[in-house]
Write an enzyme that holds these catalytic residues in place. Structure first.
Site, PDB file in Angstrom:
ATOM      1  N   HIS A  48      44.270  37.383  34.094  1.00 35.57           N
ATOM      2  CA  HIS A  48      43.144  38.797  34.376  1.00 35.57           C
ATOM      3  C   HIS A  48      44.903  39.537  33.500  1.00 35.57           C
ATOM      4  CE1 HIS A  48      46.647  37.964  37.014  1.00 35.57           C
ATOM      5  NE2 HIS A  48      45.816  37.502  37.978  1.00 35.57           N
TER       6      HIS A  48
ATOM      7  N   HIS B  36      36.989  40.559  33.695  1.00 30.89           N
ATOM      8  CA  HIS B  36      38.276  39.781  34.902  1.00 30.89           C
ATOM      9  C   HIS B  36      39.421  40.729  35.073  1.00 30.89           C
ATOM     10  CE1 HIS B  36      37.168  34.577  34.576  1.00 30.89           C
ATOM     11  NE2 HIS B  36      37.440  35.337  33.382  1.00 30.89           N
TER      12      HIS B  36
ATOM     13  N   GLU C  99      42.169  39.931  42.170  1.00 31.77           N
ATOM     14  CA  GLU C  99      42.855  39.457  41.598  1.00 31.77           C
ATOM     15  C   GLU C  99      44.091  39.174  42.255  1.00 31.77           C
ATOM     16  OE1 GLU C  99      41.533  38.500  38.147  1.00 31.77           O
ATOM     17  OE2 GLU C  99      39.696  40.104  38.796  1.00 31.77           O
TER      18      GLU C  99
ATOM     19  N   ASP D 128      34.576  43.263  37.766  1.00 32.26           N
ATOM     20  CA  ASP D 128      34.320  42.182  38.144  1.00 32.26           C
ATOM     21  C   ASP D 128      33.394  42.782  39.527  1.00 32.26           C
ATOM     22  OD1 ASP D 128      34.669  40.300  36.265  1.00 32.26           O
ATOM     23  OD2 ASP D 128      35.814  39.826  37.061  1.00 32.26           O
TER      24      ASP D 128
ATOM     25  N   ASP E 168      36.578  43.438  44.150  1.00 25.55           N
ATOM     26  CA  ASP E 168      37.314  42.482  43.775  1.00 25.55           C
ATOM     27  C   ASP E 168      38.222  42.055  43.742  1.00 25.55           C
ATOM     28  OD1 ASP E 168      36.848  39.829  42.375  1.00 25.55           O
ATOM     29  OD2 ASP E 168      37.576  40.716  40.997  1.00 25.55           O
TER      30      ASP E 168
END
Length: 469
Positions: free
Chosen positions: A331, A423, A283, A428, A281
């Site tokens: 985040h 987040h 951000e 995640d 994942d």
């Protein structure tokens, strides 16, 4: 209505369709008769046909919507719930309210779910003490092997890593992140390893040799011991020459089933349970992959249906642009946090190597992969990995009409994301990996066995997301 049986409700649907059709045609004939009585015979027939035809079409559509909402969708939700509890181990009872118009089906499914849970708990309690004893022995063995000052790697005949101890983990980390089921050639010079393996296989004796690391100017003193019947080899690294820090000790990581694995099988012909996955994942500074930048990458590895402890990437990335306050609010990453972080050039290369020979998994993969492809073109990184999107897997298992957010999936499958990790890229990624591990046996129960089977099913839901394969 909730007290009526399912058979009676289905009968009423057809009564409504038939009765409504008769009423419509009576109205149509009456309207046509009036036109004919007024001397407009032709237009009367046309009016009768239009009212009857379009009216019946509308009535059928309306009844189909009722049937879909009150019968088809509840059955789909009920089946998905049963499959979740049977194959993913999710706890909790069935939500009978979602199928309140299905007569006794929902209570019967709830009763079966409770019975399955009770049976599972009873069986688990019978073997709990023995499992605890075995786990304690394994932990003692792991601690003992980890403290032995010899770095050991077990490799199968396809030259893939089957086991590495704590000392070996520290040695491999000097080259790159240790990875179960990764080629040993990712860490040591291929020619040196293959030459020693050929000699060991012919002579059946231990071979001592030196091999350079695949990165840097390091040279390692190695000993290769062939296993019986060509089952692979044990690679022993002279720890005294590798300067391993004491604090680097890690648990023993292994999967002996990998000894039977052979290289060369195409991903689409490989069972889903046998594949290696890298679940990741990101951000970012915003939601536009063509101009925003990554500020964090989190990734974990899943081998043969389980998350491998310690094999992960968790890095902040300097985006070389200000992080908007709105993104920081989501985040929690600020400009100060990424000021000394590596640039995307370095972070992307490290992640690309971490994901080598694996299926890449992400939730809403087109978004995250768009960043990787954009920077990959500039850096010469080939992102041709097979890609699995958990949004599409969820649509296959639970139906396209359901909610497929990560939060909804975690709630459905009993996966908890700690609030402090929500987040964040690693939080995640780990939650997505847990969701994936729970969905793999559910896919097998649906007859979706290989990666090729999975692609064929997900392409039926192409309207949800782009197919990256």
């Amino acid at each position: 209505m909730t007290r009526l049986s399912l058979r009676l409700r289905n009968f009423l649907f057809f009564v409504l369709l038939g009765g409504g059709g008769v009423v419509l045609f009576c109205v149509a004939l009456f309207a046509g008769y009036q036109k004919a009585a007024a001397g407009q015979v032709g237009s009367g027939f046309i009016l009768s046909g239009a009212i009857g035809g379009f009216g019946l079409l509308g009535l059928s559509a309306g009844i189909w919507l009722l049937f879909d909402e009150n019968v088809a969708k509840p059955i789909e939700r009920l089946a998905a719930g049963l499959r979740t509890r049977a194959h993913a181990g999710a706890a909790g009872g069935m939500d009978a309210s979602t199928a309140k118009y299905l007569g006794d089906l929902a209570p019967a499914a709830a009763a079966m779910s409770r019975q399955l849970t009770d049976t599972t708990l009873n069986t688990a309690s019978l073997i709990a003490s023995e499992t605890a004893r075995i786990a304690a022995e394994r932990d003692r063995l792991t601690a003992l092997l980890t403290e032995i000052p010899v770095a050991t790697v077990l490799v199968n005949p396809a030259h893939q890593i089957v086991l590495y101890d704590g000392q070996a983990a520290a040695v491999l980390a000097q080259v790159h992140t240790p990875r179960l089921n990764a080629p040993i050639f990712d860490y040591f010079d291929r020619a040196a390893i293959e030459t020693a393996w050929n000699k060991a296989a012919k002579q059946g004796k231990e071979q001592s040799f030196d091999a350079e690391g695949t990165e840097g100017a390091q040279c390692f003193a190695l000993r290769m011991k062939p296993l019986e019947q060509g089952a692979g080899y044990l690679l022993i690294i002279d720890a005294a020459e590798t300067h391993i820090p004491p604090e680097a000790a890690r648990p023993l990581i292994y999967d002996f089933d990998l000894l039977e694995q052979r290289a060369g099988t195409r991903a689409d012909a490989t069972p889903l349970s046998d594949l290696t996955y890298v679940v990741f994942d990101t951000e970012t500074t915003g939601l536009l992959p063509h101009k925003d930048e990554i500020v964090q990458i989190g990734a974990v590895r899943v081998v043969r249906g389980r998350i491998v402890p310690g094999e992960q990437v968790d890095t902040l990335v300097n985006p070389q642009m200000p992080i908007p306050p709105g993104s920081t609010k989501v985040h929690g990453i600020t400009d100060a946090m990424v000021r000394d972080a590596p640039l995307i050039d370095s972070a992307a290369r490290d992640f690309h190597r971490f994901a080598r020979d694996a299926v890449i998994v992400a939730h809403n993969a087109p978004f995250d992969m768009a960043f990787m492809h954009r920077h990959g073109k500039r850096l010469g990184l080939d992102w041709s990995h097979p890609v699995l999107d958990t949004v599409l897997v969820s649509a296959v298992l639970f139906g396209a009409s359901q909610t497929h957010t990560l939060d909804a999936l975690c709630d459905r499958l009993g996966v908890t994301i700690p609030e402090a990790l929500r987040h964040t890229a690693m939080g995640d990624a780990y939650a997505t990996a847990e969701v994936l591990c729970k969905m793999l046996p559910m896919l097998k129960a649906r007859g979706i066995v290989t990666f090729g089977d999975m692609l064929a099913e997900t392409r039926k839901h192409g309207r949800l997301l782009e197919d990256l394969n």
